[in-house]
Write a protein that holds these residues in place. Sequence first.
Motif, short mmCIF file in Angstrom:
data_model
loop_
_atom_site.label_atom_id
_atom_site.label_comp_id
_atom_site.label_asym_id
_atom_site.label_seq_id
_atom_site.Cartn_x
_atom_site.Cartn_y
_atom_site.Cartn_z
N HIS A 30 0.83 -1.20 0.00
CA HIS A 30 0.00 0.00 0.00
C HIS A 30 0.87 1.25 0.00
N ASN A 31 0.31 2.34 -0.52
CA ASN A 31 0.96 3.64 -0.38
C ASN A 31 1.06 4.00 1.10
N ILE A 32 2.09 4.77 1.45
CA ILE A 32 2.24 5.12 2.86
C ILE A 32 3.04 6.41 3.00
N THR A 33 2.83 7.12 4.08
CA THR A 33 3.70 8.23 4.50
C THR A 33 3.93 8.07 5.99
N ILE A 34 5.00 8.70 6.50
CA ILE A 34 5.32 8.63 7.92
C ILE A 34 5.38 10.05 8.48
N HIS A 35 4.67 10.24 9.60
CA HIS A 35 4.63 11.53 10.30
C HIS A 35 5.32 11.40 11.65
N TRP A 36 6.10 12.41 12.01
CA TRP A 36 6.84 12.44 13.28
C TRP A 36 6.04 13.33 14.22
N HIS A 37 5.10 12.70 14.91
CA HIS A 37 4.04 13.42 15.62
C HIS A 37 4.63 14.25 16.77
N GLY A 38 4.42 15.56 16.69
CA GLY A 38 4.89 16.48 17.72
C GLY A 38 6.28 17.03 17.49
N VAL A 39 6.99 16.51 16.49
CA VAL A 39 8.31 17.05 16.13
C VAL A 39 8.07 18.29 15.28
N LYS A 40 8.57 19.43 15.72
CA LYS A 40 8.22 20.69 15.05
C LYS A 40 8.85 20.83 13.67
N GLN A 41 9.95 20.16 13.42
CA GLN A 41 10.61 20.24 12.12
C GLN A 41 10.85 21.70 11.71
N HIS A 422 -5.20 18.21 16.66
CA HIS A 422 -3.74 18.18 16.58
C HIS A 422 -3.27 19.18 15.53
N ILE A 423 -2.21 19.92 15.86
CA ILE A 423 -1.60 20.87 14.92
C ILE A 423 -0.17 20.42 14.65
N HIS A 424 0.18 20.28 13.39
CA HIS A 424 1.55 19.93 13.00
C HIS A 424 2.43 21.18 13.05
N GLY A 425 3.72 20.96 13.31
CA GLY A 425 4.68 22.05 13.17
C GLY A 425 4.76 23.03 14.31
N THR A 426 3.95 22.85 15.35
CA THR A 426 4.00 23.76 16.49
C THR A 426 3.44 23.07 17.72
N SER A 427 3.85 23.53 18.87
CA SER A 427 3.14 23.22 20.10
C SER A 427 2.39 24.48 20.51
N LYS A 471 2.75 31.16 18.86
CA LYS A 471 3.38 32.15 18.00
C LYS A 471 3.80 31.47 16.72
N ALA A 472 3.44 32.05 15.58
CA ALA A 472 3.68 31.43 14.27
C ALA A 472 5.10 31.74 13.80
N THR A 473 6.04 30.90 14.23
CA THR A 473 7.46 31.14 13.91
C THR A 473 8.07 30.01 13.09
N ASN A 474 7.23 29.13 12.56
CA ASN A 474 7.76 27.99 11.80
C ASN A 474 7.20 28.03 10.38
N PRO A 475 7.92 28.64 9.44
CA PRO A 475 7.38 28.79 8.08
C PRO A 475 7.19 27.44 7.39
N GLY A 476 6.08 27.35 6.66
CA GLY A 476 5.79 26.12 5.93
C GLY A 476 4.30 25.85 5.89
N VAL A 477 3.95 24.64 5.47
CA VAL A 477 2.56 24.18 5.43
C VAL A 477 2.38 23.18 6.55
N TRP A 478 1.36 23.41 7.40
CA TRP A 478 1.18 22.59 8.59
C TRP A 478 -0.28 22.18 8.72
N PHE A 479 -0.48 20.89 8.85
CA PHE A 479 -1.80 20.26 8.88
C PHE A 479 -2.45 20.46 10.25
#
Length: 518
Positions: A30-41, A422-427, A471-479
């Motif tokens: 199957h197709n798959i992707t992996i997410h690193w849950h809570g890692v701000k990247q 849940h918000i990706h890319g930030t706490s 505070k929005a300090t992590n540029p990018g696209v976040w789910f």
Amino acid sequence: MTVNGQFPGPTLYVTKGETIIVDVINKSPHNITIHWHGVKQPKYPWSDGPEYITQCPIQPGGKFSQRVIFSEEEGTLWWHAHSDWTRATVYGAIVIYPKKGTEYPFPAPHADVPIILGEWWKQDIFEIFDQFRASGADPNVSDAYTINGQPGDLYPCSKSDTFKLSVDYGKTYLLRLINAALQDILFFSITNHQVTVVGTDASYTKPLKVDYIAISPGQTIDVLLEANQPLDHYYMAAKVYSSANGVQYDNTTTTAIVQYNGNYTPSFTLSLPYLPSFNDTIASVNFTGRLRSLADNNHPIHVPLSISTPLFFTVSVNRFTCANTSCGATQSRLAASVNNISFQTPTRMDILRAYYNQINGVYGDHFPDKPPLFFNFTADSIPLIYETPSKGTEVKVLEYNSTVEIVFQGTNVAAGTDHPMHIHGTSFYVVGWGFGNFDKDKDPLRYNLVDPPLQNTIIVPKNGWSVIRFKATNPGVWFVHCHLERHMSWGMEMAFIIKNGRGKKAQMLPPPPYMPPC
């Protein structure tokens, strides 16, 4: 890391601030992707993982080298698949140790042990998913919950393989709890033992001694277990918390065993620990509402006090009317929405690639700051006209360094229930929660702006609200999405685009040489 369906998958051990490269090899069909849950990247959404949000899926036989950048996180997080419902069995723990030369803000434990709560179906999960999508109704409930991959000795099939934690009397153990269940919030406790909460979502908390834990899908909670009871065997157990009326749920209990080392004759019959009733909303929110950030000199917090971007997001279960008889007798199919928009995931290209390369037609950037209409969101009876949402692939664009407050308002539109958002890319700091409709004049007066917990997943209580700030300090696209998988599949999701700031340190990094093709 090879994706082959074994679960739980490997635990990743890292040090705070470390960057690692993980080669994800897809040996599944199957197709798959992996997410690193809570890692701000930070500045690097390319490895975040949600399918068609930040990448296209890794196809069978494919490989993707993911750069995982740890920054401020310290404690427990987890990784999981993020395409369809593959995360039912594709997940594992992430243990983030303090930097060399620093210590835990509590006495060092004798050992630390990941405790991963999961969910199991006898039927193939892809069959469950396909039936769910075709029916337009709730999915089949699971056949068991699991602790570290085993349902426990209440199930004949698992009795001999029940997870066992061996402890020495007088020593303390750090249990790293992770709720990897697909669909359910869970209660967890240990017979005759209290535990002390010391962290959640890789952020330390003030010590909180409790009899039980309420943990939603996506959340991690670190607790200290003191082995202070008479030498014997004791159950640790977990069961469902389900607040939705008339919705079927898995009423089984999963168990593991805490066994004291030494010479003794264990009890012939083990007793289950106290766990609140399956629909005890007060027990659930009383636990989460008592969490406080540690907020000491070594672990300072930075709660935004002045808000530049106030947002009000309703989270609802909805219905679409079917055009034909494909939905059966009800002539409708369940849906879900944020601000009355049921998110439609792109299929030809991911949003991040379209944003970075300025490609039109993949998404819109007009996600509303508030719902189209304000009414009594939590009334016992809501007009049917409010049940049908619109459809769209809209994102909310945030300016770099903007200070954001989101009021997540639960509704009773088609069915009131809890929503772990849940918000990706930030706490974010959870500054308030309550029941009923949010009151913009009264409720902010009760915010905790001194030591609110810092989390990446928060339960919006049934017919209630939760308020977060970041505070929005992590540029990018976040789910942004509900971590109950059926709600996300129905469309309870959206995305933020955080724009680049000024200077190189405030700008998104370029993509890696290879990304999975669409």
